[in-house]
Write a protein that holds these residues in place. Structure first.
Motif, PDB file in Angstrom:
ATOM      1  N   ASN A  39       0.808  -1.211   0.000  1.00  0.00           N
ATOM      2  CA  ASN A  39       0.000   0.000   0.000  1.00  0.00           C
ATOM      3  C   ASN A  39       0.848   1.270   0.000  1.00  0.00           C
ATOM      4  O   ASN A  39       0.464   2.275  -0.614  1.00  0.00           O
ATOM      5  CB  ASN A  39      -0.941  -0.015   1.205  1.00  0.00           C
ATOM      6  N   SER A  40       1.998   1.238   0.653  1.00  0.00           N
ATOM      7  CA  SER A  40       2.881   2.399   0.606  1.00  0.00           C
ATOM      8  C   SER A  40       3.404   2.624  -0.802  1.00  0.00           C
ATOM      9  O   SER A  40       3.559   3.766  -1.249  1.00  0.00           O
ATOM     10  CB  SER A  40       4.048   2.220   1.589  1.00  0.00           C
ATOM     11  N   GLY A  41       3.671   1.540  -1.515  1.00  0.00           N
ATOM     12  CA  GLY A  41       4.077   1.667  -2.907  1.00  0.00           C
ATOM     13  C   GLY A  41       2.974   2.255  -3.768  1.00  0.00           C
ATOM     14  O   GLY A  41       3.229   3.064  -4.673  1.00  0.00           O
ATOM     15  N   LYS A  87       8.084  11.434   4.672  1.00  0.00           N
ATOM     16  CA  LYS A  87       7.746  11.387   6.093  1.00  0.00           C
ATOM     17  C   LYS A  87       6.736  10.290   6.393  1.00  0.00           C
ATOM     18  O   LYS A  87       6.892   9.549   7.373  1.00  0.00           O
ATOM     19  CB  LYS A  87       7.193  12.733   6.572  1.00  0.00           C
ATOM     20  N   HIS A  88       5.702  10.168   5.561  1.00  0.00           N
ATOM     21  CA  HIS A  88       4.703   9.148   5.863  1.00  0.00           C
ATOM     22  C   HIS A  88       5.288   7.751   5.724  1.00  0.00           C
ATOM     23  O   HIS A  88       5.000   6.865   6.540  1.00  0.00           O
ATOM     24  CB  HIS A  88       3.483   9.283   4.957  1.00  0.00           C
ATOM     25  N   MET A 143      -2.252   8.184   9.182  1.00  0.00           N
ATOM     26  CA  MET A 143      -2.801   8.527   7.877  1.00  0.00           C
ATOM     27  C   MET A 143      -1.893   9.551   7.211  1.00  0.00           C
ATOM     28  O   MET A 143      -1.323  10.411   7.871  1.00  0.00           O
ATOM     29  CB  MET A 143      -4.208   9.107   8.028  1.00  0.00           C
ATOM     30  N   PRO A 144      -1.759   9.480   5.892  1.00  0.00           N
ATOM     31  CA  PRO A 144      -0.927  10.471   5.214  1.00  0.00           C
ATOM     32  C   PRO A 144      -1.477  11.885   5.434  1.00  0.00           C
ATOM     33  O   PRO A 144      -2.671  12.123   5.262  1.00  0.00           O
ATOM     34  CB  PRO A 144      -1.027  10.069   3.736  1.00  0.00           C
ATOM     35  N   ARG A 145      -0.601  12.790   5.856  1.00  0.00           N
ATOM     36  CA  ARG A 145      -0.950  14.207   5.912  1.00  0.00           C
ATOM     37  C   ARG A 145       0.241  14.996   5.396  1.00  0.00           C
ATOM     38  O   ARG A 145       1.352  14.859   5.918  1.00  0.00           O
ATOM     39  CB  ARG A 145      -1.288  14.673   7.323  1.00  0.00           C
ATOM     40  N   GLY A 195      -4.052  18.901   3.362  1.00  0.00           N
ATOM     41  CA  GLY A 195      -3.027  17.862   3.382  1.00  0.00           C
ATOM     42  C   GLY A 195      -3.556  16.481   3.675  1.00  0.00           C
ATOM     43  O   GLY A 195      -2.798  15.508   3.649  1.00  0.00           O
ATOM     44  N   LEU A 196      -4.865  16.379   3.953  1.00  0.00           N
ATOM     45  CA  LEU A 196      -5.489  15.084   4.220  1.00  0.00           C
ATOM     46  C   LEU A 196      -6.328  14.642   3.030  1.00  0.00           C
ATOM     47  O   LEU A 196      -6.788  15.456   2.228  1.00  0.00           O
ATOM     48  CB  LEU A 196      -6.377  15.175   5.464  1.00  0.00           C
ATOM     49  N   GLN A 197      -6.566  13.347   2.949  1.00  0.00           N
ATOM     50  CA  GLN A 197      -7.394  12.815   1.873  1.00  0.00           C
ATOM     51  C   GLN A 197      -8.870  13.133   2.132  1.00  0.00           C
ATOM     52  O   GLN A 197      -9.357  13.017   3.261  1.00  0.00           O
ATOM     53  CB  GLN A 197      -7.183  11.296   1.761  1.00  0.00           C
ATOM     54  N   PHE A 198      -9.572  13.528   1.085  1.00  0.00           N
ATOM     55  CA  PHE A 198     -10.980  13.882   1.220  1.00  0.00           C
ATOM     56  C   PHE A 198     -11.830  12.624   1.224  1.00  0.00           C
ATOM     57  O   PHE A 198     -11.471  11.586   0.661  1.00  0.00           O
ATOM     58  CB  PHE A 198     -11.406  14.796   0.065  1.00  0.00           C
TER      59      PHE A 198
END
Length: 564
Positions: free
Chosen positions: A306-308, A341-342, A392-394, A434-437
């Motif tokens: 998932n990171s990929g 960073k994430h 979560m990615p931000r 910066g967050l996913q909607f």
């Protein structure tokens, strides 16, 4: 713009899932991609087993989810148990905020095959097996890549040189691309070895995941699609790796799992070591790395695959924006800024999970009692159940705009003192930038009960709640939106949708009216101090602001994204 004399726009090295999805995302947006793979075929043994809802959004953007979904199991539950089978923590998130169940199980080889087939849709895009890259030369305005042609016996039959505007290395942890870039691969590679064994005709039939935190021998047991069962066992330091080739030894490991291990049909067996490493940068000039080439993490939370996917999602839209002439090359610098960073945070969480799994008897005794106490507290129990420990990615820097100051390129997470301006009446204190909607189901004039991405698309979106998004945009703003394919959207209560469609019909630019049937969009805006948002092609919030400030926010996004 793309130089027409180049062999391809983006040359991808490695036909794993990250390389394949990157090429698909490039192709579906109208550009050429060539994938070079050293092997003579796709890897045919299972590897990744966990698929997140974020990755599904990427597969949908590539128009591949319909082909992949049949090979997945939604709502994959994970339970950590101790040596006595006591459940220490359950991971069973019920949220569908991004449109799909948060966790799915899957078999990677069949999904990789669908990703490879997806490339056949695009003219000028191809996958070449038996091409081992041995040279990468960045010439400033293009990159030359030299590859050896290798047959099924490993014999080199010739060489080929291809030219591309950009190169993306996705060839795994031993990445030739990363080494050619000369970047550090920082972190740790613990010496602990694990053996993974996959069997067909699942002898247990239990559908989920068990993480066995047994001090005697930690293990993992996973029910996968198509009747496959996976086990992973930690090898002790005094057990030579060669032991795993002894069926009697393997039967001994499996004897505590099934009644008759000798009758199991093993379809895959490998030994591996967990790694926690990350490259110091993911870009050097026109050359990039993604997936395991950029970062390696232990398997505990299923985040390597998932990171990929997150890397590919982030990089692909930026490459296509530059290739199409919509953005300056500086946009590509934000790839490392946003993803490093994430990825690093995910490595830390996975390494910590591994420590919990591999505790010695006394540490395990303390862990078990602490877990029992925490499970009595609903807040702490839900912390694990809902996967809230997973960062979560931000994006605090990159293609973002600070909500308070409208400063391009950076975004604070909170409002100082809990207030944005004296006239803010929202109860929220956190910025969504910066967050996913979210992705609820919605209605439009043309469709009913559709996922939001299906009606807003997978490029830029400027949306307002309850109003016409063109109201506070200037003529220059509207021209910019048209030039960059920015979809203008009005989120409206479903009760008012038909009224809004009629009222906005005479707008100076087309407006997509989206009916909020569940109230999810209204709730989102209710606790955030904004009435307008600008969404990036990867569905992350680039800017959030009041309606009267939307023109200024758009200008700031333009600067943050080096948009022309």
């Amino acid at each position: 713009m793309t130089t027409t004399s180049l062999d391809t726009d983006v040359l991808v090295i490695g036909a794993g899932p990250v390389g394949l999805i990157t090429a698909n995302l490039i192709g579906i947006r109208g550009h050429r991609a060539t994938v070079l793979e050293a092997r003579t075929g796709l890897i045919d043994y299972p590897r990744g087993v966990g698929l997140d809802d974020e990755s599904i959004r990427t597969l949908v953007a590539a128009d591949l989810w319909h082909a992949v979904e049949q090979f997945t199991v939604p709502n994959h539950v994970s339970r950590m148990v101790n040596g006595e089978g006591q459940v220490l923590a359950t991971n069973d998130p019920q949220t569908t905020e991004f449109g799909f169940p948060r966790k799915h199980g899957f078999n990677q080889p069949v999904i990789d095959a669908e990703l490879a087939r997806g490339l056949d849709r695009f003219e000028g895009t191809e996958l070449r097996f038996g091409h081992r890259v041995v040279g990468i030369e960045d010439n400033g305005d293009h990159v030359e890549v030299t590859a050896e042609r290798v047959d099924e016996t490993g014999t080199v039959t010739g060489t080929v040189t291809l030219t591309a505007r950009y190169v993306v290395g996705c060839e795994g942890g031993s990445s030739f691309t990363r080494k050619q870039m000369g970047v550090e691969f920082e972190g740790k590679s613990p010496s602990t070895r694990w053996v993974v064994v996959d069997v067909e005709d699942d002898p247990l039939g239990t559908p989920n995941v068990y993480l066995g935190a047994d001090p005697k021998r930690p293990y993992v047991s996973i029910g996968l699609p198509q009747g496959v069962r996976r086990w992973e066992f930690m090898l002790h330091d005094d057990e030579p790796t060669e032991l795993v080739d002894d069926r009697e030894f393997m039967n001994g490991l499996l004897s505590g799992m099934v009644p008759d291990p000798a009758s199991l049909s093993i379809i895959n067996q490998r030994t591996f070591t967990h790694h926690g490493r990350i490259a110091s940068t993911f870009r050097k000039g026109n050359v990039f790395i993604a997936g395991d080439a950029a970062h390696l993490m232990p398997v505990w939370l299923g985040q390597g695959w998932n990171s990929g996917m997150r890397d590919a999602t982030n990089l692909a839209w930026k490459l296509t924006a530059v290739l199409s002439g919509q953005a300056e090359d500086a946009l590509l610098d934000t790839y490392t800024t946003e993803r490093h960073k994430h990825a690093s945070d995910m490595i830390d969480v996975n390494m910590a999970a591994g420590t919990v799994m591999k505790m010695k008897p006394f540490g395990g005794w303390v862990r078990d009692r602490l877990a029992s106490a925490l499970n009595l507290v609903p807040t702490w129990k839900s912390y694990f159940t809902e996967l809230r420990f997973k960062p979560m990615p931000r994006y605090a820097a990159g293609v973002v705009v600070d909500q308070v100051t409208l400063t391009p390129g950076r975004a604070e997470a909170t409002f100082k003192g809990g207030r944005l301006q004296p006239y803010v009446d929202s109860p929220g204190e956190l910025s969504p930038v910066g967050l996913q909607f979210i992705q609820p189901r919605v209605n439009t004039a043309d469709t009913t009960d559709a996922l939001l991405d299906d009606v807003t698309g997978h490029w830029w979106v400027l949306a307002t709640w309850g109003t016409n998004p063109t109201t506070y945009l200037t003529a220059d703003d509207l021209a910019f939106c048209a030039r960059h394919g920015i979809t203008l959207v009005s989120f409206i209560p479903e009760t008012q949708r038909e009224w809004a469609e009629k009222k906005y019909a005479g707008s100076p630019a087309p407006v997509t009216v989206v009916g909020d049937t569940s109230g999810a969009l209204k709730r989102w805006f209710d606790v955030r101090a904004c009435g307008a948002i600008i969404l990036r092609p990867d569905h992350f919030v680039a800017a959030a602001t009041f309606n009267q400030q939307v023109s200024a926010a758009l200008a700031a996004v333009r600067k943050a994204g080096a948009l022309r």
